[in-house]
Motif scaffolding. Structure first.
Motif, PDB file in Angstrom:
ATOM      1  N   ALA A 127      -8.161  -6.470 -12.812  1.00  0.00           N
ATOM      2  CA  ALA A 127      -7.153  -5.409 -12.765  1.00  0.00           C
ATOM      3  C   ALA A 127      -7.779  -4.079 -12.366  1.00  0.00           C
ATOM      4  CB  ALA A 127      -6.461  -5.288 -14.124  1.00  0.00           C
ATOM      5  N   PHE A 128      -8.982  -3.838 -12.838  1.00  0.00           N
ATOM      6  CA  PHE A 128      -9.698  -2.597 -12.491  1.00  0.00           C
ATOM      7  C   PHE A 128     -10.010  -2.571 -10.996  1.00  0.00           C
ATOM      8  CE2 PHE A 128     -13.690   0.100 -13.145  1.00  0.00           C
ATOM      9  CZ  PHE A 128     -12.971   1.272 -13.358  1.00  0.00           C
ATOM     10  N   ILE A 129     -10.491  -3.685 -10.476  1.00  0.00           N
ATOM     11  CA  ILE A 129     -10.777  -3.772  -9.043  1.00  0.00           C
ATOM     12  C   ILE A 129      -9.496  -3.573  -8.238  1.00  0.00           C
ATOM     13  CG2 ILE A 129     -11.482  -5.360  -7.202  1.00  0.00           C
ATOM     14  CD1 ILE A 129     -13.454  -6.593  -9.239  1.00  0.00           C
ATOM     15  N   GLU A 130      -8.401  -4.158  -8.699  1.00  0.00           N
ATOM     16  CA  GLU A 130      -7.128  -4.023  -7.980  1.00  0.00           C
ATOM     17  C   GLU A 130      -6.657  -2.571  -7.979  1.00  0.00           C
ATOM     18  OE1 GLU A 130      -4.273  -4.927  -5.508  1.00  0.00           O
ATOM     19  OE2 GLU A 130      -5.890  -6.285  -6.130  1.00  0.00           O
ATOM     20  N   LEU A 131      -6.913  -1.845  -9.065  1.00  0.00           N
ATOM     21  CA  LEU A 131      -6.571  -0.419  -9.087  1.00  0.00           C
ATOM     22  C   LEU A 131      -7.348   0.322  -8.006  1.00  0.00           C
ATOM     23  CD1 LEU A 131      -5.237   2.089 -10.333  1.00  0.00           C
ATOM     24  CD2 LEU A 131      -7.116   2.158 -12.003  1.00  0.00           C
ATOM     25  N   GLY A 132      -8.627   0.007  -7.874  1.00  0.00           N
ATOM     26  CA  GLY A 132      -9.429   0.624  -6.827  1.00  0.00           C
ATOM     27  C   GLY A 132      -8.898   0.295  -5.444  1.00  0.00           C
ATOM     28  N   ARG A 133      -8.505  -0.946  -5.230  1.00  0.00           N
ATOM     29  CA  ARG A 133      -7.982  -1.355  -3.921  1.00  0.00           C
ATOM     30  C   ARG A 133      -6.636  -0.682  -3.630  1.00  0.00           C
ATOM     31  NH1 ARG A 133      -8.998  -7.744  -3.048  1.00  0.00           N
ATOM     32  NH2 ARG A 133      -8.862  -7.095  -0.858  1.00  0.00           N
ATOM     33  N   GLU A 134      -5.860  -0.466  -4.668  1.00  0.00           N
ATOM     34  CA  GLU A 134      -4.588   0.260  -4.499  1.00  0.00           C
ATOM     35  C   GLU A 134      -4.850   1.683  -4.004  1.00  0.00           C
ATOM     36  OE1 GLU A 134      -1.377   2.348  -7.474  1.00  0.00           O
ATOM     37  OE2 GLU A 134      -2.076   0.330  -8.007  1.00  0.00           O
ATOM     38  N   HIS A 135      -5.821   2.349  -4.621  1.00  0.00           N
ATOM     39  CA  HIS A 135      -6.142   3.713  -4.174  1.00  0.00           C
ATOM     40  C   HIS A 135      -6.747   3.700  -2.767  1.00  0.00           C
ATOM     41  CE1 HIS A 135      -5.128   6.385  -7.458  1.00  0.00           C
ATOM     42  NE2 HIS A 135      -5.588   5.489  -8.324  1.00  0.00           N
ATOM     43  N   ALA A 136      -7.547   2.682  -2.444  1.00  0.00           N
ATOM     44  CA  ALA A 136      -8.120   2.592  -1.103  1.00  0.00           C
ATOM     45  C   ALA A 136      -7.021   2.458  -0.059  1.00  0.00           C
ATOM     46  CB  ALA A 136      -9.084   1.406  -1.021  1.00  0.00           C
ATOM     47  N   ALA A 137      -5.994   1.665  -0.355  1.00  0.00           N
ATOM     48  CA  ALA A 137      -4.875   1.500   0.578  1.00  0.00           C
ATOM     49  C   ALA A 137      -4.091   2.806   0.731  1.00  0.00           C
ATOM     50  CB  ALA A 137      -3.963   0.379   0.099  1.00  0.00           C
ATOM     51  N   ARG A 138      -3.895   3.508  -0.368  1.00  0.00           N
ATOM     52  CA  ARG A 138      -3.161   4.787  -0.301  1.00  0.00           C
ATOM     53  C   ARG A 138      -3.991   5.855   0.408  1.00  0.00           C
ATOM     54  NH1 ARG A 138      -0.605   5.812  -6.192  1.00  0.00           N
ATOM     55  NH2 ARG A 138       0.522   7.432  -5.024  1.00  0.00           N
ATOM     56  N   PHE A 139      -5.294   5.782   0.257  1.00  0.00           N
ATOM     57  CA  PHE A 139      -6.192   6.671   1.003  1.00  0.00           C
ATOM     58  C   PHE A 139      -6.032   6.441   2.505  1.00  0.00           C
ATOM     59  CE2 PHE A 139     -10.857   6.314   2.518  1.00  0.00           C
ATOM     60  CZ  PHE A 139     -10.770   7.479   3.273  1.00  0.00           C
ATOM     61  N   ALA A 140      -6.059   5.175   2.928  1.00  0.00           N
ATOM     62  CA  ALA A 140      -5.932   4.861   4.348  1.00  0.00           C
ATOM     63  C   ALA A 140      -4.602   5.355   4.900  1.00  0.00           C
ATOM     64  CB  ALA A 140      -6.066   3.351   4.563  1.00  0.00           C
ATOM     65  N   GLU A 141      -3.535   5.226   4.107  1.00  0.00           N
ATOM     66  CA  GLU A 141      -2.220   5.696   4.546  1.00  0.00           C
ATOM     67  C   GLU A 141      -2.186   7.219   4.671  1.00  0.00           C
ATOM     68  OE1 GLU A 141       1.667   5.505   5.824  1.00  0.00           O
ATOM     69  OE2 GLU A 141       0.277   3.839   5.487  1.00  0.00           O
ATOM     70  N   ALA A 142      -2.755   7.906   3.673  1.00  0.00           N
ATOM     71  CA  ALA A 142      -2.736   9.370   3.683  1.00  0.00           C
ATOM     72  C   ALA A 142      -3.669   9.963   4.727  1.00  0.00           C
ATOM     73  CB  ALA A 142      -3.115   9.900   2.299  1.00  0.00           C
ATOM     74  N   ALA A 143      -4.633   9.171   5.198  1.00  0.00           N
ATOM     75  CA  ALA A 143      -5.619   9.670   6.164  1.00  0.00           C
ATOM     76  C   ALA A 143      -5.182   9.493   7.616  1.00  0.00           C
ATOM     77  CB  ALA A 143      -6.951   8.963   5.950  1.00  0.00           C
ATOM     78  N   LYS A 144      -4.015   8.919   7.833  1.00  0.00           N
ATOM     79  CA  LYS A 144      -3.535   8.759   9.200  1.00  0.00           C
ATOM     80  C   LYS A 144      -3.413  10.123   9.875  1.00  0.00           C
ATOM     81  CE  LYS A 144      -0.917   4.459   8.612  1.00  0.00           C
ATOM     82  NZ  LYS A 144       0.426   3.825   8.616  1.00  0.00           N
ATOM     83  N   GLY A 145      -3.888  10.205  11.088  1.00  0.00           N
ATOM     84  CA  GLY A 145      -3.806  11.461  11.825  1.00  0.00           C
ATOM     85  C   GLY A 145      -4.890  12.458  11.488  1.00  0.00           C
ATOM     86  N   MET A 146      -5.862  12.054  10.686  1.00  0.00           N
ATOM     87  CA  MET A 146      -6.942  12.971  10.322  1.00  0.00           C
ATOM     88  C   MET A 146      -7.748  13.356  11.563  1.00  0.00           C
ATOM     89  SD  MET A 146     -10.122  12.359   7.665  1.00  0.00           S
ATOM     90  CE  MET A 146      -9.024  12.197   6.259  1.00  0.00           C
ATOM     91  N   PRO A 147      -8.009  14.645  11.755  1.00  0.00           N
ATOM     92  CA  PRO A 147      -8.816  15.041  12.909  1.00  0.00           C
ATOM     93  C   PRO A 147     -10.248  14.528  12.801  1.00  0.00           C
ATOM     94  CG  PRO A 147      -8.406  16.926  11.473  1.00  0.00           C
ATOM     95  CD  PRO A 147      -7.540  15.807  10.979  1.00  0.00           C
ATOM     96  N   VAL A 148     -10.852  14.316  13.939  1.00  0.00           N
ATOM     97  CA  VAL A 148     -12.221  13.799  13.981  1.00  0.00           C
ATOM     98  C   VAL A 148     -13.164  14.689  13.186  1.00  0.00           C
ATOM     99  CG1 VAL A 148     -14.161  13.263  15.503  1.00  0.00           C
ATOM    100  CG2 VAL A 148     -11.839  12.671  16.200  1.00  0.00           C
ATOM    101  N   SER A 149     -12.921  15.981  13.210  1.00  0.00           N
ATOM    102  CA  SER A 149     -13.818  16.935  12.550  1.00  0.00           C
ATOM    103  C   SER A 149     -13.907  16.722  11.048  1.00  0.00           C
ATOM    104  CB  SER A 149     -13.358  18.365  12.837  1.00  0.00           C
ATOM    105  OG  SER A 149     -12.012  18.556  12.390  1.00  0.00           O
ATOM    106  N   LEU A 150     -12.863  16.160  10.438  1.00  0.00           N
ATOM    107  CA  LEU A 150     -12.853  15.966   8.982  1.00  0.00           C
ATOM    108  C   LEU A 150     -13.415  14.620   8.549  1.00  0.00           C
ATOM    109  CD1 LEU A 150      -9.443  17.373   7.633  1.00  0.00           C
ATOM    110  CD2 LEU A 150     -11.732  18.322   7.316  1.00  0.00           C
ATOM    111  N   ARG A 151     -13.491  13.680   9.458  1.00  0.00           N
ATOM    112  CA  ARG A 151     -13.842  12.312   9.079  1.00  0.00           C
ATOM    113  C   ARG A 151     -15.157  12.183   8.329  1.00  0.00           C
ATOM    114  NH1 ARG A 151     -12.124   9.253  14.716  1.00  0.00           N
ATOM    115  NH2 ARG A 151      -9.893   9.805  14.623  1.00  0.00           N
ATOM    116  N   PRO A 152     -16.222  12.928   8.684  1.00  0.00           N
ATOM    117  CA  PRO A 152     -17.484  12.738   7.949  1.00  0.00           C
ATOM    118  C   PRO A 152     -17.364  12.945   6.445  1.00  0.00           C
ATOM    119  CG  PRO A 152     -17.885  13.934   9.981  1.00  0.00           C
ATOM    120  CD  PRO A 152     -16.394  13.834   9.838  1.00  0.00           C
ATOM    121  N   ALA A 153     -16.456  13.825   6.006  1.00  0.00           N
ATOM    122  CA  ALA A 153     -16.296  14.066   4.569  1.00  0.00           C
ATOM    123  C   ALA A 153     -15.758  12.842   3.844  1.00  0.00           C
ATOM    124  CB  ALA A 153     -15.361  15.259   4.342  1.00  0.00           C
ATOM    125  N   PHE A 154     -15.003  12.010   4.555  1.00  0.00           N
ATOM    126  CA  PHE A 154     -14.342  10.859   3.951  1.00  0.00           C
ATOM    127  C   PHE A 154     -15.091   9.550   4.173  1.00  0.00           C
ATOM    128  CE2 PHE A 154     -11.177  14.110   4.306  1.00  0.00           C
ATOM    129  CZ  PHE A 154     -10.282  13.900   3.262  1.00  0.00           C
TER     130      PHE A 154
END
Length: 281
Positions: free
Chosen positions: A209-236
């Motif tokens: 369940a703990f691992i699944e929580l992490g994967r849930e946040h990873a999926a939401r991260f990928a969704e929220a990062a759509k359209g991120m400019p190249v200049s910001l990518r190194p931080a993520f």
């Protein structure tokens, strides 16, 4: 960036935090030294628990950093990392309150108190890893960074949970349990099931369940990062490794309870290269 003894800070970061070191290679040369100072500060604070036997000396060390940041350059005299961090803060006009909240959150690491709830864990992640990502983003592209605060929040949660899963054998040896109490209860597990040495079925359910929580946040991260400019990518980019880390841990069953589950250096390089080139989407 080097200290008076000629020690290369980038190589220090490479040893203490290889994932974040690798991400700095994708950042513009002009910002790498400041990113390195931020990441070395994070590594320094994160490692305090490893260098103490009792919590009080750790709290003293954290308070020194809080006082130094509040006092400015004179208070940092003779400590190259502190001086480099203050220079980076001033150069990029970084918010000092973010560092203060970070240090306050890190006090939790010094004790063996249970993580009360998922909300408390997410708050801890937000003040630590997510804050580091946001500060790095402000260094790279201050105008664009605020639009991706949500991505930083989820990225930090995914990154922290992946790290906690990888370090679970160490935490178990110390008697620590970062799995939130509400997740333990839902799995029919207790704190002792995780902080102990056994591998009960309840512990396996809680780990999954703990691992699944992490994967849930990873999926939401990928969704929220759509359209991120190249200049910001190194931080993520360091958080991008949460995807393969958690996938590997999920496939390993109960193994993360007793040994570190890792991915190859080649997989790390390839993952960062792919996200640096293509972004998330």
């Amino acid at each position: 960036m080097a200290d008076p003894q000629g020690i290369d800070d980038s190589q220090t970061l490479r040893r203490s935090d290889p994932d974040r070191y690798l991400s700095t290679l994708y950042a513009p040369q002009a910002v790498r030294a400041d990113l390195t100072a931020l990441y070395l500060f994070n590594a320094e604070i994160a490692s305090i628990r490893d260098r103490i036997r009792e919590p009080l000396p750790g709290e003293v060390r954290i308070q020194w950093w809080r006082d130094m940041l509040a006092g400015g350059k004179p208070a940092a005299g003779g400590y190259p990392l502190a001086e480099a961090l203050l220079d980076a803060i001033q150069r990029h006009n970084l918010p000092l309150d973010a560092f203060d909240r970070y240090l306050e959150a890190r006090i939790f690491d010094l004790y063996d108190d249970p993580m009360p709830s998922r909300a408390d864990l997410e708050g801890y992640c937000g003040e630590t890893a997510s804050a580091v990502i946001q500060l790095a983003a402000l260094m790279l592209e201050p105008e664009a960074a605020p639009a991706f605060a949500s991505a930083a929040g989820h990225a930090g949660c995914a990154q922290v949970i992946a790290g906690l899963v990888r370090l679970m054998p160490l935490h178990r040896a110390r008697g620590q349990c970062y799995v939130p109490a509400d997740i333990l209860a839902a799995a029919g597990a207790s704190r002792d099931d995780i902080a102990g040495t056994g591998e009960s079925e309840a512990a396996r359910r809680a780990l999954a369940a703990f691992i699944e929580l992490g994967r849930e946040h990873a999926a939401r991260f990928a969704e929220a990062a759509k359209g991120m400019p190249v200049s910001l990518r190194p931080a993520f980019l360091p958080a991008s490794l949460a995807f393969p880390y958690l996938k590997r841990a999920a496939a390993a069953g109960a193994q993360p309870l007793r040994r570190v589950v890792d991915i190859s250096p080649l997989r790390r390089h390839w993952t960062m290269l792919r996200f640096a080139a293509r972004g998330w989407g």
